[in-house]
Design a protein around this motif. Sequence first.
Motif, PDB file in Angstrom:
ATOM      1  N   THR A  54       6.273   8.787  -7.268  1.00  0.00           N
ATOM      2  CA  THR A  54       5.036   8.037  -7.481  1.00  0.00           C
ATOM      3  C   THR A  54       5.249   6.933  -8.507  1.00  0.00           C
ATOM      4  O   THR A  54       4.814   5.784  -8.311  1.00  0.00           O
ATOM      5  CB  THR A  54       3.918   8.986  -7.945  1.00  0.00           C
ATOM      6  N   LEU A  55       5.918   7.258  -9.597  1.00  0.00           N
ATOM      7  CA  LEU A  55       6.216   6.245 -10.616  1.00  0.00           C
ATOM      8  C   LEU A  55       7.155   5.172 -10.079  1.00  0.00           C
ATOM      9  O   LEU A  55       6.989   3.976 -10.365  1.00  0.00           O
ATOM     10  CB  LEU A  55       6.835   6.920 -11.844  1.00  0.00           C
ATOM     11  N   LYS A  56       8.124   5.578  -9.275  1.00  0.00           N
ATOM     12  CA  LYS A  56       9.103   4.615  -8.765  1.00  0.00           C
ATOM     13  C   LYS A  56       8.488   3.639  -7.769  1.00  0.00           C
ATOM     14  O   LYS A  56       8.799   2.446  -7.794  1.00  0.00           O
ATOM     15  CB  LYS A  56      10.277   5.355  -8.115  1.00  0.00           C
ATOM     16  N   VAL A  57       7.594   4.112  -6.900  1.00  0.00           N
ATOM     17  CA  VAL A  57       7.016   3.205  -5.906  1.00  0.00           C
ATOM     18  C   VAL A  57       6.073   2.201  -6.575  1.00  0.00           C
ATOM     19  O   VAL A  57       5.944   1.059  -6.131  1.00  0.00           O
ATOM     20  CB  VAL A  57       6.310   3.983  -4.769  1.00  0.00           C
ATOM     21  N   GLY A  58       5.429   2.625  -7.680  1.00  0.00           N
ATOM     22  CA  GLY A  58       4.554   1.696  -8.400  1.00  0.00           C
ATOM     23  C   GLY A  58       5.319   0.696  -9.233  1.00  0.00           C
ATOM     24  O   GLY A  58       4.818  -0.409  -9.495  1.00  0.00           O
ATOM     25  N   SER A  59       6.535   1.052  -9.651  1.00  0.00           N
ATOM     26  CA  SER A  59       7.318   0.165 -10.509  1.00  0.00           C
ATOM     27  C   SER A  59       8.425  -0.538  -9.724  1.00  0.00           C
ATOM     28  O   SER A  59       8.348  -1.736  -9.443  1.00  0.00           O
ATOM     29  CB  SER A  59       7.892   0.958 -11.689  1.00  0.00           C
ATOM     30  N   LEU A  60       9.446   0.223  -9.316  1.00  0.00           N
ATOM     31  CA  LEU A  60      10.562  -0.377  -8.578  1.00  0.00           C
ATOM     32  C   LEU A  60      10.097  -0.971  -7.247  1.00  0.00           C
ATOM     33  O   LEU A  60      10.527  -2.063  -6.858  1.00  0.00           O
ATOM     34  CB  LEU A  60      11.646   0.669  -8.318  1.00  0.00           C
ATOM     35  N   GLY A  61       9.234  -0.222  -6.550  1.00  0.00           N
ATOM     36  CA  GLY A  61       8.753  -0.722  -5.265  1.00  0.00           C
ATOM     37  C   GLY A  61       7.977  -2.016  -5.407  1.00  0.00           C
ATOM     38  O   GLY A  61       8.165  -2.969  -4.630  1.00  0.00           O
ATOM     39  N   THR A  62       7.107  -2.072  -6.387  1.00  0.00           N
ATOM     40  CA  THR A  62       6.321  -3.290  -6.605  1.00  0.00           C
ATOM     41  C   THR A  62       7.228  -4.445  -7.002  1.00  0.00           C
ATOM     42  O   THR A  62       7.064  -5.577  -6.528  1.00  0.00           O
ATOM     43  CB  THR A  62       5.258  -3.046  -7.685  1.00  0.00           C
ATOM     44  N   HIS A  63       8.221  -4.164  -7.876  1.00  0.00           N
ATOM     45  CA  HIS A  63       9.171  -5.204  -8.277  1.00  0.00           C
ATOM     46  C   HIS A  63       9.913  -5.756  -7.070  1.00  0.00           C
ATOM     47  O   HIS A  63      10.065  -6.988  -6.915  1.00  0.00           O
ATOM     48  CB  HIS A  63      10.160  -4.623  -9.288  1.00  0.00           C
ATOM     49  N   ASN A  64      10.371  -4.869  -6.182  1.00  0.00           N
ATOM     50  CA  ASN A  64      11.083  -5.331  -4.984  1.00  0.00           C
ATOM     51  C   ASN A  64      10.214  -6.214  -4.104  1.00  0.00           C
ATOM     52  O   ASN A  64      10.672  -7.230  -3.564  1.00  0.00           O
ATOM     53  CB  ASN A  64      11.574  -4.131  -4.181  1.00  0.00           C
ATOM     54  N   LEU A  65       8.959  -5.839  -3.945  1.00  0.00           N
ATOM     55  CA  LEU A  65       8.071  -6.592  -3.046  1.00  0.00           C
ATOM     56  C   LEU A  65       7.625  -7.910  -3.677  1.00  0.00           C
ATOM     57  O   LEU A  65       7.451  -8.908  -2.967  1.00  0.00           O
ATOM     58  CB  LEU A  65       6.884  -5.721  -2.655  1.00  0.00           C
ATOM     59  N   LEU A  66       7.460  -7.937  -4.974  1.00  0.00           N
ATOM     60  CA  LEU A  66       7.170  -9.200  -5.646  1.00  0.00           C
ATOM     61  C   LEU A  66       8.352 -10.154  -5.510  1.00  0.00           C
ATOM     62  O   LEU A  66       8.180 -11.365  -5.294  1.00  0.00           O
ATOM     63  CB  LEU A  66       6.841  -8.955  -7.119  1.00  0.00           C
ATOM     64  N   GLY A  67       9.567  -9.608  -5.615  1.00  0.00           N
ATOM     65  CA  GLY A  67      10.756 -10.433  -5.407  1.00  0.00           C
ATOM     66  C   GLY A  67      10.834 -10.974  -3.994  1.00  0.00           C
ATOM     67  O   GLY A  67      11.186 -12.145  -3.769  1.00  0.00           O
ATOM     68  N   LEU A  68      10.465 -10.138  -3.010  1.00  0.00           N
ATOM     69  CA  LEU A  68      10.437 -10.589  -1.621  1.00  0.00           C
ATOM     70  C   LEU A  68       9.385 -11.680  -1.432  1.00  0.00           C
ATOM     71  O   LEU A  68       9.640 -12.694  -0.761  1.00  0.00           O
ATOM     72  CB  LEU A  68      10.146  -9.402  -0.698  1.00  0.00           C
ATOM     73  N   ALA A  69       8.212 -11.486  -2.018  1.00  0.00           N
ATOM     74  CA  ALA A  69       7.158 -12.497  -1.909  1.00  0.00           C
ATOM     75  C   ALA A  69       7.614 -13.821  -2.514  1.00  0.00           C
ATOM     76  O   ALA A  69       7.355 -14.899  -1.956  1.00  0.00           O
ATOM     77  CB  ALA A  69       5.897 -11.994  -2.608  1.00  0.00           C
ATOM     78  N   LYS A  70       8.293 -13.754  -3.634  1.00  0.00           N
ATOM     79  CA  LYS A  70       8.807 -14.978  -4.279  1.00  0.00           C
ATOM     80  C   LYS A  70       9.826 -15.665  -3.387  1.00  0.00           C
ATOM     81  O   LYS A  70       9.797 -16.894  -3.199  1.00  0.00           O
ATOM     82  CB  LYS A  70       9.413 -14.623  -5.630  1.00  0.00           C
ATOM     83  N   PHE A 120       0.821  -1.211   0.000  1.00  0.00           N
ATOM     84  CA  PHE A 120       0.000   0.000   0.000  1.00  0.00           C
ATOM     85  C   PHE A 120       0.855   1.261   0.000  1.00  0.00           C
ATOM     86  O   PHE A 120       0.348   2.349   0.254  1.00  0.00           O
ATOM     87  CB  PHE A 120      -0.949  -0.005   1.201  1.00  0.00           C
ATOM     88  N   ALA A 121       2.137   1.116  -0.287  1.00  0.00           N
ATOM     89  CA  ALA A 121       3.022   2.278  -0.325  1.00  0.00           C
ATOM     90  C   ALA A 121       2.847   3.013  -1.648  1.00  0.00           C
ATOM     91  O   ALA A 121       3.193   2.489  -2.694  1.00  0.00           O
ATOM     92  CB  ALA A 121       4.474   1.829  -0.159  1.00  0.00           C
ATOM     93  N   SER A 122       2.280   4.200  -1.587  1.00  0.00           N
ATOM     94  CA  SER A 122       2.144   5.055  -2.769  1.00  0.00           C
ATOM     95  C   SER A 122       1.426   6.331  -2.377  1.00  0.00           C
ATOM     96  O   SER A 122       0.488   6.297  -1.573  1.00  0.00           O
ATOM     97  CB  SER A 122       1.329   4.369  -3.871  1.00  0.00           C
ATOM     98  N   PRO A 123       1.829   7.457  -2.931  1.00  0.00           N
ATOM     99  CA  PRO A 123       0.962   8.633  -2.834  1.00  0.00           C
ATOM    100  C   PRO A 123      -0.389   8.282  -3.442  1.00  0.00           C
ATOM    101  O   PRO A 123      -0.457   7.552  -4.437  1.00  0.00           O
ATOM    102  CB  PRO A 123       1.695   9.686  -3.677  1.00  0.00           C
ATOM    103  N   ARG A 127      -1.938  13.452 -14.456  1.00  0.00           N
ATOM    104  CA  ARG A 127      -2.375  12.354 -13.604  1.00  0.00           C
ATOM    105  C   ARG A 127      -1.795  11.014 -14.041  1.00  0.00           C
ATOM    106  O   ARG A 127      -1.926  10.009 -13.341  1.00  0.00           O
ATOM    107  CB  ARG A 127      -3.899  12.264 -13.600  1.00  0.00           C
ATOM    108  N   GLY A 128      -1.157  10.997 -15.215  1.00  0.00           N
ATOM    109  CA  GLY A 128      -0.622   9.746 -15.747  1.00  0.00           C
ATOM    110  C   GLY A 128       0.429   9.107 -14.868  1.00  0.00           C
ATOM    111  O   GLY A 128       0.607   7.883 -14.886  1.00  0.00           O
ATOM    112  N   VAL A 129       1.140   9.914 -14.076  1.00  0.00           N
ATOM    113  CA  VAL A 129       2.182   9.340 -13.221  1.00  0.00           C
ATOM    114  C   VAL A 129       1.585   8.372 -12.205  1.00  0.00           C
ATOM    115  O   VAL A 129       2.224   7.372 -11.842  1.00  0.00           O
ATOM    116  CB  VAL A 129       2.995  10.433 -12.507  1.00  0.00           C
ATOM    117  N   TYR A 130       0.388   8.663 -11.738  1.00  0.00           N
ATOM    118  CA  TYR A 130      -0.289   7.769 -10.795  1.00  0.00           C
ATOM    119  C   TYR A 130      -1.017   6.653 -11.529  1.00  0.00           C
ATOM    120  O   TYR A 130      -0.873   5.467 -11.198  1.00  0.00           O
ATOM    121  CB  TYR A 130      -1.267   8.578  -9.947  1.00  0.00           C
ATOM    122  N   ASP A 131      -1.800   7.031 -12.549  1.00  0.00           N
ATOM    123  CA  ASP A 131      -2.590   6.043 -13.279  1.00  0.00           C
ATOM    124  C   ASP A 131      -1.702   4.961 -13.889  1.00  0.00           C
ATOM    125  O   ASP A 131      -1.972   3.758 -13.760  1.00  0.00           O
ATOM    126  CB  ASP A 131      -3.391   6.721 -14.390  1.00  0.00           C
TER     127      ASP A 131
END
Length: 328
Positions: free
Chosen positions: A90-106, A74-77, A143-147
């Motif tokens: 905002t773009l980084k937490v949706g991309s890099l952040g999600t990638h890091n957490l998916l890697g942790l979940a794996k 749930f980390a994101s503006p 708004r594209g940075v969030y969407d």
Amino acid sequence: MKKVLITGAAGFLGSHLCDRFINEGFFVIGMDNFITGDEKNLYHLHNHPNFQFIEHDVTEFVSIDGELDYILHFASPASPIDYLKIPIQTLKVGSLGTHNLLGLAKAKKARILIASTSEVYGDPLVHPQTENYYGNVNTIGPRGVYDEAKRFQESITMAYHRFHGLETRIVRIFNTYGPRMRLNDGRVIPAFMGQALRGEDLTIFGDGSQTRSFCYVDDQVEGIYRLLLSDYSYPVNIGNPHEISIKEFAEEIIKLTNTHQKVVYKALPVDDPLQRQPDISLAKKILNWEPKVGREEGMKITFNYFKTFSQEDLFKSEHKDFTNHIKN
């Protein structure tokens, strides 16, 4: 005891999720870098035996000791005033952040739930919005940075699910409100209530005919909890389908607050969606979920919260040592 990591734990929804999972008997690890989260949202948990806080930016490598059963990302503006101010983060937490957490979940063989948003539908051409609608999004608008961060987040999550067999869940969150929102976060409800409390006129952008559907936080948390524990891997809308125009909603706020402000109109922001209403048929079917708290009841609770707890300076003077508590 099951262990869950909740990122964005100091945020509005994240902090309520921490409470819910602790109450359900989980050990909760909360993670936040306070870029938009508020430390006071977790003050009541700093001595709880089943809560640990880690101050960390999830766009950097994420490491958790020991076993981990679940991750809720749930980390994101989440409000325009934030993601327009910090678009790159905002773009980084949706991309890099999600990638890091998916890697942790794996690595941990944990189930992960990703917090997506109704904003993936953009300014929708389909009404109400169903999960199989692909959206109408301006990729290069402000708004594209969030969407697009959220749309990418969904795509990489499904890639991990299909390629790695990761257990994933995706919640598309519609407008949610309740205690712990920030009065200055720019969204409709805190904006209107903040103006009412300050004795200011209520500002409507556009002509007020645009619609929103507001879900009380307890209902939202219930839907998220059920989705995490379900067997469904694809996106699910969680929101309240009762639609209201912004103009009508402003009138409700004036009545609720017993104030006599006028309504003033300003230009509609770029790409602001004209309609927002979830189709929750899927949530009803697979989760046996639908909202229970009516808008009148939820708004009273929220307004009373703002009246009581919106004095930031007072709070900080009373709990000035909180940051040291949670960091240690």
